[in-house]
Enzyme design. Structure first.
Site, PDB file in Angstrom:
ATOM      1  CD  GLU A  96      -5.667 -10.283   0.815  1.00  0.00           C
ATOM      2  OE1 GLU A  96      -4.960  -9.636   1.592  1.00  0.00           O
ATOM      3  OE2 GLU A  96      -5.942  -9.897  -0.336  1.00  0.00           O
ATOM      4  CB  ILE A 182      -9.732  -8.041   1.952  1.00  0.00           C
ATOM      5  CG1 ILE A 182      -8.833  -8.280   3.166  1.00  0.00           C
ATOM      6  CG2 ILE A 182      -9.360  -8.977   0.811  1.00  0.00           C
ATOM      7  CD1 ILE A 182      -8.987  -9.657   3.787  1.00  0.00           C
ATOM      8  CB  CYS A 183      -5.463  -6.731   0.955  1.00  0.00           C
ATOM      9  SG  CYS A 183      -3.657  -6.747   0.906  1.00  0.00           S
ATOM     10  CB  ALA A 184      -4.015  -3.413  -2.220  1.00  0.00           C
TER      11      ALA A 184
END
Length: 469
Positions: A96, A182-184
């Site tokens: 990422e 993004i993501c967590a």
């Protein structure tokens, strides 16, 4: 926080570029942008209960321009410079972080990678060692057009606990400048800071339960006023391209997508295999990835990340005099070993990353040449992506083999080139076009080594669409 609450309430988003301004005509919402999700083809939803106006679609197609450290930046030279902050910490998801940085720099953004740790060097979530440009404390008084937070665990927690970063990002929201996660990171970092209030948000499926139910959206990309969120490593390209579109406009985002070989309509097949043989081992497979100054960081980091998720023993070795290399888009990566030390071991698979300058430097390494020749003579597996199949060709390692490569060099290969596919396997040789196709490249390797179920499991963790059979 009263003033912040008023800023976060639904309002008209004022963009700098006409294309985006026209898409923010509703007084109650900022509608979706034109870029579709690469991973699943889902359209982003509007950011309120009101229906959104129809949006145009960005459909990137196959690139034919050469791979270089300045790919597509010329398209943005007429635009004012845009400053972007990408913070990283211990456990940040490397795919990422690196994809965001790489894509935005290709678009012409001035990207600062800042460490939230006491030191500049951090170890990312899958073991890649990255070196930041500066410390987050040096960014406190700067104004950024965009603050983009990568995810990963415990990286998102390290970002959350950084007071300096919280202040910078909160100010970004208060002053109505762009920010994203993004993501967590949306659930773990932005939510505790109060920066998701009254904004539709997405994140990695494992953290969706943390989001307020009414505002949680199961889409690969979500734009809500100044906030952009996305789901995981497998959606990093569409996340980064969406940010490019907001900063520079649709045409620049489209050009960058093409240069990265991002195919949103997925016209190309994932793989073609010839002279099929089994890749099976009675031990944990050991893989060597040699790197050099100018290696393409997206390719290095993606392959390392995915193979380590599959529990492969990956060794990253520098052919330079130092273990630190400067990749093609300015990312600083710390290799595990120097190539001379790495050469003391035997590898089940050797993979050459691309990047024009990096490939040239890899080709000059006598130690690497010997390793590749030994690999062929011993009947072991080897492969290359992007411009590096040219190395295999020059060393006679593609003789009688079908292969693919970046469009800029396929004409230089005298072997039978396979077009229209992302990954080509011929016996114990594997090649790929590079850049965005290396996700499939690495997953195909996982599938060959461990079976399709393992590849599917890894792809699900990435939030990357992968066939069931």
């Amino acid at each position: 926080m009263e003033s912040l609450s008023s800023v976060l309430s639904p309002t008209v988003v004022k963009f700098s570029y006409p294309m985006l301004a026209s898409m923010a005509a509703s007084a109650a919402t900022a509608p979706s942008f034109s870029l579709r999700s690469m991973a699943s083809g889902q359209r982003r939803t509007a950011t309120s209960k009101h229906s959104a106006k129809p949006t145009k679609t960005l459909s990137a197609t196959t690139a034919t321009n050469p791979v270089s450290s300045t790919t597509s930046t010329s398209t943005a030279t007429s635009l004012p410079p845009k400053k972007v902050l990408v913070p990283i910490g211990l456990g940040t998801e490397e795919m990422e972080a690196v994809i965001i940085v790489d894509v935005l720099r290709r678009a012409g953004a001035d990207v600062t990678v800042a460490s939230v740790e006491p030191q500049l060097q951090i170890e990312a979530s899958c073991g890649t060692k990255l070196v930041a440009d500066t410390s987050i404390s040096s960014c406190s008084d700067q104004i950024f057009d965009l603050v983009a937070l990568p995810g990963g665990m415990p990286g998102s927690v390290r970002l959350r606990d950084c007071a300096a970063l919280q202040k910078i990002t909160s100010k970004q929201a208060e002053e109505r400048r762009l920010y994203g996660a993004i993501c967590a990171a949306p659930a773990v970092t932005l939510l505790p800071w109060g920066l998701l209030r009254r904004r539709q948000t997405t994140c990695h499926p494992a953290f969706m339960h943390k989001l307020p139910t009414f505002w949680a959206v199961k889409s690969n990309i979500q734009v809500s006023e100044g906030l952009t969120t996305s789901r995981g490593p497998g959606t990093s390209y569409v996340f980064a391209l969406c940010l490019v579109e907001q900063l520079f406009g649709e045409s620049v985002a489209k050009g960058i997508g093409e240069s990265l070989l991002v195919c949103l309509d997925d016209d190309n097949s994932r793989k073609e295999e010839f002279n099929k043989v089994e890749w099976s081992f009675d031990h944990i497979p050991r893989v060597l990835i040699p790197v050099a100054n100018g290696s393409e960081e997206i390719e290095v980091v993606t392959i390392v990340d995915i193979l380590r998720r599959a529990k492969v023993d990956v060794v990253v070795a520098s052919v330079e005099k130092s273990v630190q290399i400067l990749a093609s888009q300015g990312t600083k990566i710390i290799a595990d070993k120097l190539i001379g030390v790495a050469a003391e071991l035997t590898y089940d698979l050797i993979i050459l990353p691309g990047g024009t300058a990096g490939a040239e430097r890899l080709n000059k390494s006598r130690i690497l040449k010997n390793l590749l020749k030994e690999q062929e003579l011993a009947g072991r597996i080897y492969g290359a992506v992007c411009s590096s199949p040219g190395i295999l060709h020059r060393q006679g390692l593609l003789k009688g083999k079908k292969a693919t490569a970046h469009p800029s060099i396929v004409s230089k290969l005298t072997n039978e080139v396979v077009n229209g596919t992302k990954v080509v396997i011929d016996g114990k040789v594997i090649t790929s076009r590079g850049l965005s196709t290396v996700t499939d490249f690495a997953l195909v390797i996982v599938s060959k080594l461990f079976g399709h179920a393992r590849a599917r499991s890894v792809a699900e963790g990435l939030v990357y669409e992968y066939p069931r059979s």
